[in-house]
Design an enzyme around this catalytic site. Structure first.
Site, PDB file in Angstrom:
ATOM      1  N   ASP A   1       1.442 -11.695  -7.235  1.00 54.68           N
ATOM      2  CA  ASP A   1       1.439 -11.156  -9.019  1.00 54.68           C
ATOM      3  C   ASP A   1       2.585 -10.401  -9.255  1.00 54.68           C
ATOM      4  O   ASP A   1       1.951  -9.084  -9.514  1.00 54.68           O
ATOM      5  CB  ASP A   1       0.075 -11.204  -9.407  1.00 54.68           C
TER       6      ASP A   1
HETATM    7  C1  SPV Z   1      -3.960 -11.736 -14.804  1.00 53.53           C
HETATM    8  O1  SPV Z   1      -4.958 -12.557 -14.881  1.00 53.53           O
HETATM    9  O2  SPV Z   1      -2.997 -12.192 -14.367  1.00 53.53           O
HETATM   10  C2  SPV Z   1      -4.036 -10.540 -15.670  1.00 53.53           C
HETATM   11  C3  SPV Z   1      -5.137  -9.943 -15.829  1.00 53.53           C
HETATM   12  O3  SPV Z   1      -3.032 -10.279 -16.072  1.00 53.53           O
HETATM   13  S1  SPV Z   1      -5.103  -8.857 -14.227  1.00 53.53           S
HETATM   14  O4  SPV Z   1      -5.282  -9.607 -12.997  1.00 53.53           O
HETATM   15  O5  SPV Z   1      -6.553  -8.279 -14.181  1.00 53.53           O
HETATM   16  O6  SPV Z   1      -4.311  -7.943 -14.456  1.00 53.53           O
HETATM   17 MG    MG Z   2      -1.193 -11.246 -15.230  1.00 56.34          MG
END
Ligand code: SPV
Ligand code: MG
Length: 578
Positions: A73
């Site tokens: 991510d």
């Molecule tokens: C996501 O779910 O991609 C978020 C929330 O941005 S977190 O992973 O907690 O950053």
């Molecule tokens: Mg996110």
């Protein structure tokens, strides 16, 4: 079920604001593809008061969208791929969607992203005030660089200008706590973003202890008082998830996002199943921890497809009319001549013509008449004629099987001496069942006729439904125990009308039972028939019953009539005249 959740983009987009206005808060579940979308969208706990406890909306997470594609991510998955996932989920769900827009990218990119989301019917996009490309916020030690607040505010302002409707929201996500910049920084940024037109604020934290988010919530209330308006406050309690939604609402949160749980649940389940299969060397043991195939089929709408196929296949249903014997009633022969019953005329129309007209009205256009004697006298053009070389055996069953090739898409079998209304046929065509017999529930009141004609009687497990006299009653799952001419009149509950429906599958069952019986009972007694070769239609039905095949019935108490003799003939004339 994918086609079940149809909704227009406009209807869906405004749902989030409506829910917030009505309930003060919204409970949101993460989804990352069509299937998780369906599961999150349709999840429901039935409460004792009849209400359904469900999620108010869906979170399209950058973490789980990336992870489901096998990527970290870190804004590696570009907007096109994200939009593809979003559309996939939108296609099969009807709840409002909040999209995780990461940093939103550069302001122009964000404008384009917003316009696409709004068109799809997305209710809100949340962008975080970090520098592109951001890193996920949950991992300790990951690089977290905050954007200049004014640069970020401009992005919000430009996105807002692009939005066409008041229903589309841009929510600003504060990463001050993630980047260890403290609450004051967060509040200062919140002020800047709200002034730039943010439709809500999300405060994020990765601490298990909610002290800071609670403090922020208190300060946020003060900020809203200062500004003179309040915009929804959002949290993602992944780390501090001992708190209930209710506790968070009491602290002033309006949108609570369970941000990654469906992906993590499937991740754990997939790992377990892989290990089970590897250890066992087969998948049998893994079945216990897998959902049944049918559950998945049901969720994604496959059962609907199957039912629709059945309905549309039914349009290919044909009618097969076995004409099996010459007129027996001398008075009727004197009146009409020695012709097949199908050619007997009632008010200028032959019986077969009347049957064909009703069938055509019920959208059945392929009508096969199986006959022998006098078949050339049938001139009605709508009818396709099939010759029964063994006509003299007087066997309705074998006459029917002269049209075996025509049975393949399902068929309605109708005795050649039966008149009926369209409703009788259209009712039975509605069925989802494979074999349906139309039986008359007024039989007990017609016992007086028994000595004149030998009727084909039925013993059903339940008594005839005579509550709605002179009504066509819907299909019932009433079980038939016995059928035939020798069924005891005192035990019989119904009379067989001479009309039966077989779906494609029903026809397959009938064909296989017929061919097995042909081998097993050749030259031997077959139910009421002296030999299989002279069997009646009801004999094969009795065979199906004895073999345990599910038969359904459609009970009628009017709308049909058989013509066996002059008495029936006159009665038919009278009913046609009135
Ligand atoms: C996501 O779910 O991609 C978020 C929330 O941005 S977190 O992973 O907690 O950053
Ligand atoms: Mg996110």
């Amino acid at each position: 079920m994918s086609l079940k959740n149809l909704i227009s983009p406009e209807q869906r987009r405004k749902k989030l604001k409506t829910i917030l206005l009505k309930n003060g808060f919204a409970r949101i579940i993460e989804t990352h593809n069509g299937l998780s979308g369906l599961i999150g969208n349709d999840a429901c706990i039935n409460l004792e008061n009849g209400d359904c406890l469900e999620f108010d909306g869906l979170w399209e997470s950058s973490f789980t969208d990336s992870a489901s594609k096998g990527h970290p991510d870190a804004e590696i998955i570009g907007p096109d791929s994200r939009l593809h996932s979003i559309e996939e989920i939108m296609n099969v769900t009807n709840k409002p969607m909040i999209v995780d827009g990461d940093t939103g990218g550069e302001a122009t990119q964000f404008e384009y992203f917003c316009s696409k989301l709004e068109r799809f019917g997305v209710s809100a996009v949340i962008i975080e005030d970090k520098i592109f490309p951001k890193r996920n916020s949950l991992e300790p030690g990951a690089k977290q660089e905050l954007e200049d607040p004014d640069v970020f505010a401009t992005k919000i302002w430009r996105g807002n200008k692009i939005a066409l409707s008041q229903d589309f929201m841009i929510i600003a996500r504060l990463e001050s706590l993630i980047a260890n910049k403290g609450i004051e920084d967060a509040i200062s940024r919140a002020r800047t973003y709200l002034r730039a037109g943010a439709d809500g604020i999300m405060i994020h934290s990765k601490e298990r202890e909610p002290r800071d988010v609670f403090r922020f919530a208190e300060e946020y209330t003060k900020l809203c008082d200062e500004l003179g308006y309040r915009k929804p406050l959002v949290c993602v309690p992944t780390a501090y998830n001992r708190l209930t939604e209710q506790e968070l609402v009491q602290r002033g949160f309006n949108i609570i996002i369970h941000a990654n749980h469906l992906l993590r649940a499937s991740y754990a389940a997939m790992q377990k199943v892989c290990k089970k299969i590897l250890i066992s060397g087969r998948s049998f043991e893994a079945d216990l921890i897998c959902a049944p195939v049918r559950d998945v089929f049901k969720t994604v709408g496959f059962m609907d497809v199957k039912e629709k196929d059945k309905v549309y296949n039914r349009m290919k249903t044909c009618a097969i009319i076995p004409d099996t014997h010459r007129l027996l009633d001398t008075a009727l022969i004197e009146k009409c001549g020695d012709i097949p019953i199908s050619a007997v005329e009632l008010l200028d129309k032959s019986i077969i013509q009347r049957q064909a007209e009703v069938l055509n009205n019920a959208k059945i256009f392929n009508i096969y008449l199986v006959g022998g004697f006098g078949l050339e006298k049938i001139t009605y053009r709508q009818i396709k004629k099939i010759i029964n070389p063994q006509y003299d055996l007087n066997s309705p069953l074998h006459a029917l099987f002269c049209a075996e090739e025509q049975m393949q898409d399902g068929f309605i079998m109708i005795y050649s001496d039966v008149l009926f209304y369209e409703k009788v046929i259209s009712e039975v065509l509605q069925t989802q069942e494979d074999i349906v017999l139309i039986i008359d529930s007024t039989y007990p009141s017609r016992l007086d006729r028994l000595h004149k004609t030998r009727m084909e009687l039925v013993i059903a497990k339940h008594q005839a439904n005579n509550d709605h006299y002179r009504m066509l009653t819907p299909l019932t799952d009433m079980e038939i125990k016995m059928i035939g001419k020798r069924v005891s009149p005192d035990l019989a509950t119904h009379e067989f009308t001479g009309i039966a429906y077989f779906s494609e599958q029903g026809a397959d069952i009938l064909k296989s039972v017929y061919h097995e019986a042909a081998q097993k009972y050749a030259g031997k007694k077959f139910h009421e028939a002296a030999t299989f070769e002279t069997a009646s239609f009801t004999d094969i039905i009795q065979e199906l019953i004895d073999l345990g095949y599910p038969l359904n019935v459609c009970e009628v108490n009017q709308g049909w009539q058989e013509i066996h003799n002059t008495h029936d003939y006159k009665h038919a004339l009278e009913s046609l005249q009135c």
